[in-house]
Design a protein around this motif. Structure first.
Motif, short mmCIF file in Angstrom:
data_model
loop_
_atom_site.label_atom_id
_atom_site.label_comp_id
_atom_site.label_asym_id
_atom_site.label_seq_id
_atom_site.Cartn_x
_atom_site.Cartn_y
_atom_site.Cartn_z
N LEU A 74 13.65 -5.24 2.16
CA LEU A 74 14.54 -4.09 2.37
C LEU A 74 15.06 -3.55 1.03
N VAL A 75 15.34 -4.42 0.08
CA VAL A 75 15.73 -3.95 -1.25
C VAL A 75 14.57 -3.18 -1.88
N SER A 76 13.38 -3.68 -1.68
CA SER A 76 12.19 -3.00 -2.20
C SER A 76 12.05 -1.60 -1.59
N PHE A 77 12.30 -1.48 -0.29
CA PHE A 77 12.27 -0.16 0.35
C PHE A 77 13.38 0.73 -0.21
N ASP A 78 14.55 0.15 -0.44
CA ASP A 78 15.67 0.93 -0.97
C ASP A 78 15.29 1.54 -2.32
N SER A 79 14.72 0.74 -3.22
CA SER A 79 14.31 1.25 -4.53
C SER A 79 13.26 2.35 -4.38
N THR A 80 12.33 2.14 -3.46
CA THR A 80 11.24 3.10 -3.27
C THR A 80 11.78 4.43 -2.74
N MET A 81 12.67 4.35 -1.75
CA MET A 81 13.17 5.58 -1.13
C MET A 81 14.10 6.34 -2.06
N ARG A 82 14.78 5.62 -2.98
CA ARG A 82 15.61 6.31 -3.96
C ARG A 82 14.78 7.15 -4.91
N ILE A 108 0.85 -1.20 0.00
CA ILE A 108 0.00 0.00 0.00
C ILE A 108 0.88 1.24 0.00
N GLY A 109 0.33 2.36 -0.44
CA GLY A 109 1.10 3.61 -0.52
C GLY A 109 1.81 3.70 -1.86
N GLU A 110 3.08 4.08 -1.81
CA GLU A 110 3.89 4.25 -3.02
C GLU A 110 4.41 2.88 -3.44
N THR A 111 3.60 2.15 -4.20
CA THR A 111 3.86 0.72 -4.37
C THR A 111 4.73 0.36 -5.57
N LYS A 112 4.80 1.24 -6.57
CA LYS A 112 5.34 0.77 -7.85
C LYS A 112 6.85 0.60 -7.90
N TYR A 113 7.60 1.55 -7.35
CA TYR A 113 9.06 1.46 -7.47
C TYR A 113 9.59 0.17 -6.86
N GLY A 114 8.97 -0.25 -5.77
CA GLY A 114 9.49 -1.42 -5.05
C GLY A 114 8.86 -2.73 -5.48
N LYS A 115 8.00 -2.71 -6.47
CA LYS A 115 7.30 -3.95 -6.84
C LYS A 115 8.13 -4.91 -7.69
N PRO A 116 8.95 -4.40 -8.65
CA PRO A 116 9.67 -5.36 -9.50
C PRO A 116 10.50 -6.39 -8.74
N ILE A 117 11.22 -5.97 -7.70
CA ILE A 117 12.07 -6.95 -7.00
C ILE A 117 11.20 -7.97 -6.27
N ILE A 118 10.06 -7.55 -5.75
CA ILE A 118 9.15 -8.49 -5.08
C ILE A 118 8.58 -9.47 -6.10
N ASP A 119 8.18 -8.94 -7.26
CA ASP A 119 7.68 -9.81 -8.33
C ASP A 119 8.72 -10.88 -8.70
N ARG A 120 9.99 -10.47 -8.71
CA ARG A 120 11.03 -11.39 -9.15
C ARG A 120 11.39 -12.43 -8.09
N VAL A 121 11.36 -12.05 -6.81
CA VAL A 121 11.93 -12.90 -5.77
C VAL A 121 10.89 -13.68 -4.97
N ILE A 122 9.80 -13.04 -4.62
CA ILE A 122 8.91 -13.64 -3.61
C ILE A 122 8.01 -14.73 -4.19
#
Lengths: 263, 263
Positions: free
Chosen positions: A176-184, A148-162
């Motif tokens: 945490l990688v997903s948060f890193d992409s989002t915060m960048r 929820i919230g700003e979901t898009k930047y951090g979605k690709p890594i979750i799609d790939r790994v989880i």
């Protein structure tokens, strides 16, 4: 803005949320967006929230307050996570109904979304997303996560790994990688990150972690990921059609789509 | 949906667009969203478009048609890319003004956005983004790229890799990785990808490439990137607080935020 993510894995549940709230760029504050309800041996429940802070706080406060009345169905006595999601949706509707006209009069967005998950003795761990309107959906095997919230930047890594079989450790890294992409890419999502894991069928909350700005593990993950990506990127083959070793850039010029008119 | 991206580098310009359009999930078609205008030695101009297809097509057709009238400022005779962006904005305003009431009557979004870039003899290569309202901005050193359409999934890799000094080859690779991330997360962005590079100060359009579904180079990039990411991800250190070699998962349980009421 906000970024929250929760995963439902065979091994258990992972919940994470950032802590930045803002009402315009000149009003930035830090608020925890994770709330946990735990009665070891009976139930473990985590709520993540996104959207209008007064609405999300009021709705969870109402849920918590109802939990002190023993004679009504509440978060401590309902028999299923499905019921918990329903209670939260009802609380959200009550607050929205009360506050919407006043917020709308000032053109303030009343939108609020929740992720709620956990386990109640007698059923498996479950994960739900509650929409602004109070309706909700449940995570399944094919999509074992909610954001929820700003979901898009951090979605690709979750799609790939989880995947449902991803172990908890790896899932935490991925989050945490997903948060890193989002915060960048979105400054309105910021540290500290709250993160908690729940191991399936333990009915005891895992340790809650709060990763502040400069947290050594997050910093290390972030730096190694960045460096690693650059390495992988550098190893990708070059396109041959631009200026490969044998090709001149303009050896093969396609005719332009539109040429100037003859005149 | 659409995904288009353009980069302004010291070495030149890169433009890329997908080809999928949809009006609801049951009306999916393939339309080229890139249009090039080239008069070798004098000017090279590329337009990428996103949004309502009738609006973007009509606006660029109007721009092209005006180019056949020699007695007015047009895409073939204006002295700067700044003027070209202005012409495109004016065409967009004309079409929007004409069609908006009719589209709004059917609740159809009239939104349309363009990226327009290129070089006209006498000035350096330039890159602009034209908004739905016809106003526009120019890319600078600090943000040497524009994206339109479904921009978020593909932004992190561009943020990480693209700098003004990035060579064209590497930039093309980066753009394709960005498309790969976008297409994995949003099915309404799809192949073929149109891509064209322009080498600064040549005043000749580079070769246009059309990468169809199953293009060997794109497939290779996509597979290697995916595999590489997994490798980097696997190499990241595990969080120690979940279940590191020395830690039991529940060795350090934080007190839960909310406990059931005593009663």
């Amino acid at each position: 803005m906000t970024y929250c993510v929760a995963l439902k894995l065979n091994a258990g549940l992972v919940f994470a949320s950032d802590s930045r709230t803002n009402a315009g760029v000149d009003q930035i504050a830090s608020f925890k967006k994770m709330r946990t309800f735990s009665n070891a041996g009976d139930r473990v429940i985590v709520i993540l929230s996104s959207g209008n802070l007064s609405v999300t706080q009021n709705a969870t406060n109402l849920l918590e307050q109802q939990g002190r009345q023993n004679d009504v169905p509440n978060i401590w006595n309902v028999p299923s996570m499905f019921d918990v999601a329903g209670l939260l949706g009802t609380c959200l509707r009550e607050i929205t109904h009360r506050d919407r006209p006043h917020l709308m009069a000032s053109n303030i967005d009343v939108g609020a979304t929740f992720i709620v998950g956990g386990q109640i003795a007698g059923e498996a761990p479950r994960l739900f997303m509650v929409y602004t309107e109070g309706n909700f959906i449940e995570a399944t095997e094919s999509t074992p996560f909610f954001q929820i919230g700003e979901t898009k930047y951090g979605k690709p890594i979750i799609d790939r790994v989880i995947r449902p079989e991803t172990p908890l450790n790896e899932a935490v890294k991925c989050v945490l990688v997903s948060f890193d992409s989002t915060m960048r890419s979105n400054v309105s999502v910021g540290m500290p990150i709250d993160i908690v894991c729940y191991e399936a069928n333990k009915l005891v909350m895992g340790p809650e972690q709060n990763l502040p700005e400069g947290d050594p593990y997050f910093t290390q993950i972030s730096a190694q990921w960045s460096e690693g990506l650059r390495g992988v990127f550098a190893s990708l083959p070059e396109p041959t059609w631009i200026c490969g070793p044998e090709n001149d850039l303009f050896a093969d010029i396609s005719p332009p789509l539109t040429e100037p008119p003859l005149s």
